[in-house]
Motif scaffolding. Sequence first.
Motif, short mmCIF file in Angstrom:
data_model
loop_
_atom_site.label_atom_id
_atom_site.label_comp_id
_atom_site.label_asym_id
_atom_site.label_seq_id
_atom_site.Cartn_x
_atom_site.Cartn_y
_atom_site.Cartn_z
N ASP A 1 0.82 -1.21 0.00
CA ASP A 1 0.00 0.00 0.00
C ASP A 1 0.86 1.26 0.00
OD1 ASP A 1 -2.30 -1.51 -0.04
OD2 ASP A 1 -2.64 -1.40 2.12
N LEU A 2 1.98 1.21 0.68
CA LEU A 2 2.85 2.37 0.72
C LEU A 2 3.35 2.73 -0.69
CD1 LEU A 2 5.65 2.94 3.38
CD2 LEU A 2 5.96 3.62 1.00
N VAL A 3 3.76 1.71 -1.45
CA VAL A 3 4.26 1.98 -2.81
C VAL A 3 3.13 2.40 -3.73
CG1 VAL A 3 5.49 1.01 -4.79
CG2 VAL A 3 6.21 0.44 -2.46
N LEU A 4 1.96 1.80 -3.58
CA LEU A 4 0.81 2.22 -4.39
C LEU A 4 0.46 3.68 -4.12
CD1 LEU A 4 -1.47 -0.94 -4.15
CD2 LEU A 4 -0.18 -0.15 -6.14
N ASP A 5 0.49 4.09 -2.86
CA ASP A 5 0.23 5.49 -2.53
C ASP A 5 1.31 6.39 -3.12
OD1 ASP A 5 -2.03 4.80 -1.13
OD2 ASP A 5 -1.06 4.85 0.84
N PHE A 6 2.54 5.91 -3.14
CA PHE A 6 3.65 6.69 -3.70
C PHE A 6 3.46 6.91 -5.20
CE2 PHE A 6 7.98 6.73 -5.55
CZ PHE A 6 8.48 7.88 -4.94
N VAL A 7 2.94 5.90 -5.92
CA VAL A 7 2.69 6.06 -7.36
C VAL A 7 1.67 7.17 -7.59
CG1 VAL A 7 1.72 4.94 -9.41
CG2 VAL A 7 3.32 3.70 -7.94
N GLY A 8 0.65 7.20 -6.77
CA GLY A 8 -0.35 8.25 -6.89
C GLY A 8 -1.57 7.83 -7.68
N PRO A 9 -2.57 8.70 -7.78
CA PRO A 9 -3.84 8.37 -8.44
C PRO A 9 -3.74 8.46 -9.96
CG PRO A 9 -3.88 10.63 -7.66
CD PRO A 9 -2.57 10.06 -7.20
N PRO B 1 -0.17 -10.83 -1.05
CA PRO B 1 -0.80 -9.84 -1.94
C PRO B 1 0.17 -9.38 -3.03
CG PRO B 1 -0.03 -8.76 0.05
CD PRO B 1 0.27 -10.24 0.22
N SER B 2 -0.38 -8.96 -4.15
CA SER B 2 0.40 -8.34 -5.22
C SER B 2 -0.51 -7.38 -5.96
CB SER B 2 1.00 -9.38 -6.16
OG SER B 2 0.00 -10.08 -6.88
N ALA B 3 0.09 -6.59 -6.84
CA ALA B 3 -0.71 -5.61 -7.57
C ALA B 3 -0.10 -5.38 -8.95
CB ALA B 3 -0.78 -4.29 -6.81
N LEU B 4 -0.96 -4.96 -9.87
CA LEU B 4 -0.55 -4.58 -11.22
C LEU B 4 -1.16 -3.21 -11.49
CD1 LEU B 4 0.90 -5.85 -13.79
CD2 LEU B 4 -1.42 -6.27 -14.64
N ILE B 5 -0.33 -2.24 -11.88
CA ILE B 5 -0.77 -0.86 -12.08
C ILE B 5 -0.52 -0.47 -13.52
CG2 ILE B 5 -0.58 1.50 -11.22
CD1 ILE B 5 1.09 -1.17 -9.22
N TYR B 6 -1.51 0.14 -14.15
CA TYR B 6 -1.38 0.55 -15.55
C TYR B 6 -2.41 1.64 -15.86
CZ TYR B 6 -5.12 -2.98 -15.85
OH TYR B 6 -6.26 -3.74 -15.65
N ARG B 7 -2.27 2.22 -17.04
CA ARG B 7 -3.19 3.25 -17.50
C ARG B 7 -4.33 2.61 -18.27
NH1 ARG B 7 -0.57 6.96 -21.88
NH2 ARG B 7 -0.92 5.05 -23.06
N GLY B 8 -5.53 3.13 -18.10
CA GLY B 8 -6.68 2.64 -18.85
C GLY B 8 -7.55 1.71 -18.06
N ALA B 9 -8.75 1.49 -18.57
CA ALA B 9 -9.74 0.68 -17.85
C ALA B 9 -9.55 -0.81 -18.06
CB ALA B 9 -11.14 1.10 -18.27
N HIS B 10 -8.93 -1.21 -19.17
CA HIS B 10 -8.81 -2.62 -19.49
C HIS B 10 -7.35 -3.01 -19.62
CE1 HIS B 10 -13.13 -2.68 -20.17
NE2 HIS B 10 -13.00 -1.63 -20.97
N ARG B 11 -7.02 -4.16 -19.07
CA ARG B 11 -5.64 -4.63 -19.09
C ARG B 11 -5.23 -5.05 -20.50
NH1 ARG B 11 -4.81 -10.34 -16.87
NH2 ARG B 11 -5.66 -9.51 -14.94
#
Length: 366
Positions: A31-39, A52-62
């Motif tokens: 969560d700390l790194v996700l917050d660091f990336v920003g909205p 837990p893991s996460a994938l972050i990208y631009r757009g609504a669909h992967r």
Amino acid sequence: MEIESFLATAFELLAVPSTADRPGDLHRALDLVLDFVGPGFTVERFESNGKPSALIYRGAHRPRFRIILNAHLDVVPAEPYQFRPRLDGDRIYARGAQDMKVSALLEAQVFGELAGSLPYPLALQLVTDEEVGGRDGTLHQLEQGVSGEFVIIGEHSGLRIVTDSKGMVTATLRAVGRSGHSAYPWLGDNALLTLLRSLDNVLARYPVPAEEAWRTTVNVARIETPNQAFNQIPALAEARLDIRFPPEDADLNGKTAQEIATYLAKFCEPGVTPTVHQADPPHHADAGRPEVRKLQQAVRNQGYRPDFLRKHGAADGRFYYQRGIDAVIFGVGGNGQHSADEHVDTTTIGPYYRALKEFLHDPGPR
């Protein structure tokens, strides 16, 4: 990049004891790194076996990503003082400083700055289980359909580029003998001695190297028996083996767990049976592909030599390799991973940040 602000967040992340046995802290680091990336980005969350893991990208669909930046936020256990990071000259000492929270945060920084404007899909992949095998993070996401064309794993490399790392086998040799009174050893069959002879056979084939060598190595991690008495012949004994092998070892590379067990049985004395628990292939990436050449040039532009490096340890790149996706390791400098002396070299932070940004602006033709 504002270095003081970055280092403040890095210290906060390094203070999180995100070891495999502390699920709350794994979530906290993520969560700390996700917050660091920003909205402003899509965040897909995954969980497997409590990791837990996460994938972050631009757009609504992967999409299928042009580039994936992969980082792990878990660390191996350490004494409490190692989760109190300290700056000493050009070094930050802390558990995870080199392996690999600082590189992870730099990948997150670059992603947050560039992902919204690049003309291709970029992903940031954050996992929390690399130190315990990677199956519940990177592998789990791949099994859920995550895919890409080229991957940069931010493991430490001193701005060198890792295109090869060894495969890994974990195995147990189990010896069954016959118990009896130790005063009459001819009436029993000592399982420990049979096991030791089998280990001697294995180590004769794979001797412990006196210096760094790109060949198969075997670590005898544990030998045990349930026998507790001095005056009793052990009827059971086991040894745990950790085997690391390069692609050139045809006896292990490309083989299934059962095939490797059959191979190990050739070294075993009668009464000793091998069991293979895990068999992962080596990792290899094409050193001549355009992305690698572009990354090399970006490193040169920072005044560093973009040498190729081979790693003896396994990394999550092997899961991409199994799927025909090239992955390289590229990270900051430092030393002492998994030790009390673990540290990151802060003089490599700026060059790494700039080289990664330059590469992402132009990763080469597809």
